[in-house]
Design a protein around this motif. Sequence first.
Motif, PDB file in Angstrom:
ATOM      1  N   ASP A 181       0.861  -1.188   0.000  1.00  0.00           N
ATOM      2  CA  ASP A 181       0.000   0.000   0.000  1.00  0.00           C
ATOM      3  C   ASP A 181       0.897   1.238   0.000  1.00  0.00           C
ATOM      4  O   ASP A 181       1.556   1.540   0.982  1.00  0.00           O
ATOM      5  N   HIS A 227       0.213   4.412  -0.064  1.00  0.00           N
ATOM      6  CA  HIS A 227      -0.211   5.633   0.644  1.00  0.00           C
ATOM      7  C   HIS A 227      -1.378   5.305   1.557  1.00  0.00           C
ATOM      8  O   HIS A 227      -2.476   4.972   1.096  1.00  0.00           O
ATOM      9  N   VAL A 228      -1.150   5.435   2.856  1.00  0.00           N
ATOM     10  CA  VAL A 228      -2.207   5.147   3.820  1.00  0.00           C
ATOM     11  C   VAL A 228      -2.046   6.069   5.029  1.00  0.00           C
ATOM     12  O   VAL A 228      -0.946   6.553   5.314  1.00  0.00           O
ATOM     13  N   HIS A 277      -1.065  11.038  -4.431  1.00  0.00           N
ATOM     14  CA  HIS A 277      -2.163  11.405  -5.324  1.00  0.00           C
ATOM     15  C   HIS A 277      -1.665  11.855  -6.700  1.00  0.00           C
ATOM     16  O   HIS A 277      -1.851  11.153  -7.669  1.00  0.00           O
ATOM     17  N   CYS A 324      -4.395   6.691  -5.545  1.00  0.00           N
ATOM     18  CA  CYS A 324      -5.426   6.119  -4.670  1.00  0.00           C
ATOM     19  C   CYS A 324      -6.786   6.226  -5.373  1.00  0.00           C
ATOM     20  O   CYS A 324      -7.499   7.227  -5.222  1.00  0.00           O
ATOM     21  N   SER A 339     -10.070   6.940  -3.265  1.00  0.00           N
ATOM     22  CA  SER A 339     -10.051   8.301  -2.739  1.00  0.00           C
ATOM     23  C   SER A 339     -10.420   9.292  -3.839  1.00  0.00           C
ATOM     24  O   SER A 339     -11.175  10.240  -3.620  1.00  0.00           O
ATOM     25  N   GLY A 369      -2.345   3.069  -3.696  1.00  0.00           N
ATOM     26  CA  GLY A 369      -2.573   3.305  -2.273  1.00  0.00           C
ATOM     27  C   GLY A 369      -4.049   3.289  -1.973  1.00  0.00           C
ATOM     28  O   GLY A 369      -4.885   3.438  -2.878  1.00  0.00           O
ATOM     29  N   THR A 370      -4.376   3.121  -0.705  1.00  0.00           N
ATOM     30  CA  THR A 370      -5.779   3.177  -0.302  1.00  0.00           C
ATOM     31  C   THR A 370      -6.145   4.513   0.303  1.00  0.00           C
ATOM     32  O   THR A 370      -7.316   4.846   0.408  1.00  0.00           O
ATOM     33  N   ASP A 371      -5.146   5.303   0.738  1.00  0.00           N
ATOM     34  CA  ASP A 371      -5.405   6.536   1.477  1.00  0.00           C
ATOM     35  C   ASP A 371      -6.001   6.135   2.838  1.00  0.00           C
ATOM     36  O   ASP A 371      -5.921   4.979   3.253  1.00  0.00           O
ATOM     37  N   ALA A 405     -11.210   7.096   1.436  1.00  0.00           N
ATOM     38  CA  ALA A 405     -11.440   6.045   0.446  1.00  0.00           C
ATOM     39  C   ALA A 405     -12.484   5.026   0.865  1.00  0.00           C
ATOM     40  O   ALA A 405     -13.055   4.335   0.031  1.00  0.00           O
ATOM     41  N   LEU A 461      -6.561  -3.200  -1.254  1.00  0.00           N
ATOM     42  CA  LEU A 461      -5.847  -2.972  -2.508  1.00  0.00           C
ATOM     43  C   LEU A 461      -6.427  -3.788  -3.665  1.00  0.00           C
ATOM     44  O   LEU A 461      -6.235  -3.427  -4.828  1.00  0.00           O
ATOM     45  N   GLN A 467      -8.729  -1.470  -5.246  1.00  0.00           N
ATOM     46  CA  GLN A 467      -7.988  -0.471  -6.034  1.00  0.00           C
ATOM     47  C   GLN A 467      -7.536  -1.077  -7.370  1.00  0.00           C
ATOM     48  O   GLN A 467      -7.577  -0.412  -8.411  1.00  0.00           O
TER      49      GLN A 467
END
Length: 479
Positions: free
Chosen positions: A68, A70-71, A274, A296, A299, A326-328, A333, A338, A341
């Motif tokens: 991931d 970006h979380v 992002h 993401c 998101s 990423g999931t943020d 989100a 993932l 995503q």
Amino acid sequence: MRTLIEHLEFAFLVDANDTVVRDASILIENDRIVDIGAAAEVAARHRGESFDRVMDGRMLGICPGFVDSHVHLSETLSRAVFPDNLNTRAWVFHWAKPFYAHITEEDEYWGALLGITEMLRNGTTCFIDMGSQYDPGITVRAMEQTGIRGVTGRHAADNPPPELPRGWTEEMARHHFFPNAEAALAELEACVRKYDGALDGRVRCWVNIEGKEPCTLELHVGAQKLAERLGVGTTYHLATSIEEARVCEEKYGCWPITRIDRAGGIGSNLVIAHGAAVSDDEVKLLAERGAKVAFCPCSSFKLGKGATKIGKYPEMVAAGVTVGLGTDGVSAAGNMNLMRQMLIVAGMFKDARMKPDIFTARQALRAATIDGAKAAMWDHDIGSLEVGKKADFILFDLDHIEWTPFHDPLQALVFSASTASISQTWVDGKTLYSEGKVHGIDEPALRRKARELAAAAVVRAGLHEEGVETTTTLYDSGN
């Protein structure tokens, strides 16, 4: 400890050739992969050897663990609190900031533990966390309890608004905003020196900042330079929406990535979270600098960032930019999944551009695995199933309705399967999730605690009340 998993129905290696092996076996010794390939060939190479454990891989498939890119683990208690009619800037300034102003260190720990539990159930074995509002050690404690791998840090900014909006607190401003870039960087360096390499190397600590308007140009550039000096990475939010890009252009005559680059702050150790508002010239710039992007999709869909309309993610990949998924956070989100995503990214650009080959299932899997590992500067160890790499992987139960029947496992993985068919998640050669449970976690007690803490934080922040702003002009003028 030597473990042989033999006769797997398939193995996604996600190597340079995107090899898929049918009737595969994998041999793990302690925390590393020592052999992987066709079952007959692996058996021949290790004939006569003994193993501590032999697993039957029939009706199982194997895939590298998801990364991931970006979380926000400190956001986990805010699930389904913020409405879905907000653009990015209103979401941040009038909902997220009040929430962060009213969560405690205890809230952060339980939120991190909850988020990591969700990730392990969903096949995520490594993450890049934006960092603690207080101290990275909070996240490290949750990582120690669960066994996951990841990057964390200390969230930092240095440019508070002249007047604090509703829901912000003086205490939050003091621990969230440093008096200047120099003070912020000194604290971030101390965090890296204290936590980087913890838990036998499963923890990496980066020079992370919030990015965008709450950070000065000096802090953006200084974070990248400090990270470079310390031999680590940095990640921050940038070019997150067209609104941000327009404000930046009005103030400085250019879009955000160009502004930071003109000051010398875009480098190969930077992961831009992002990157929704990026020009064609900036795509080339990112490729030249070697910077990475964490995309993401969920998101973008919830906040209307414009990925399908203005997003240059296919162009970035084509230009050689590393784009991880990423999931943020769960409020931005809705989930830390993932696989969701992957499904979205494998379809959204096909539909938006009416080009069915513009971003494929193969690229989606790479974005969730090896490209995420590259973003984390960890691809020498994780992100693919290759000899010498860490034994971080997912086992899928193929005796599941989602996999019945299938011909091409890649199409089934991306377009048919969900996390419901994940049988096991392994990190460092250890099974962290199996038989429907994350090991070492009392999940019912965790869920009860999370509900209790979240409800109290929402009330403290006033986010349950009428009248919370859904538009903003904060940072539209001035520095």
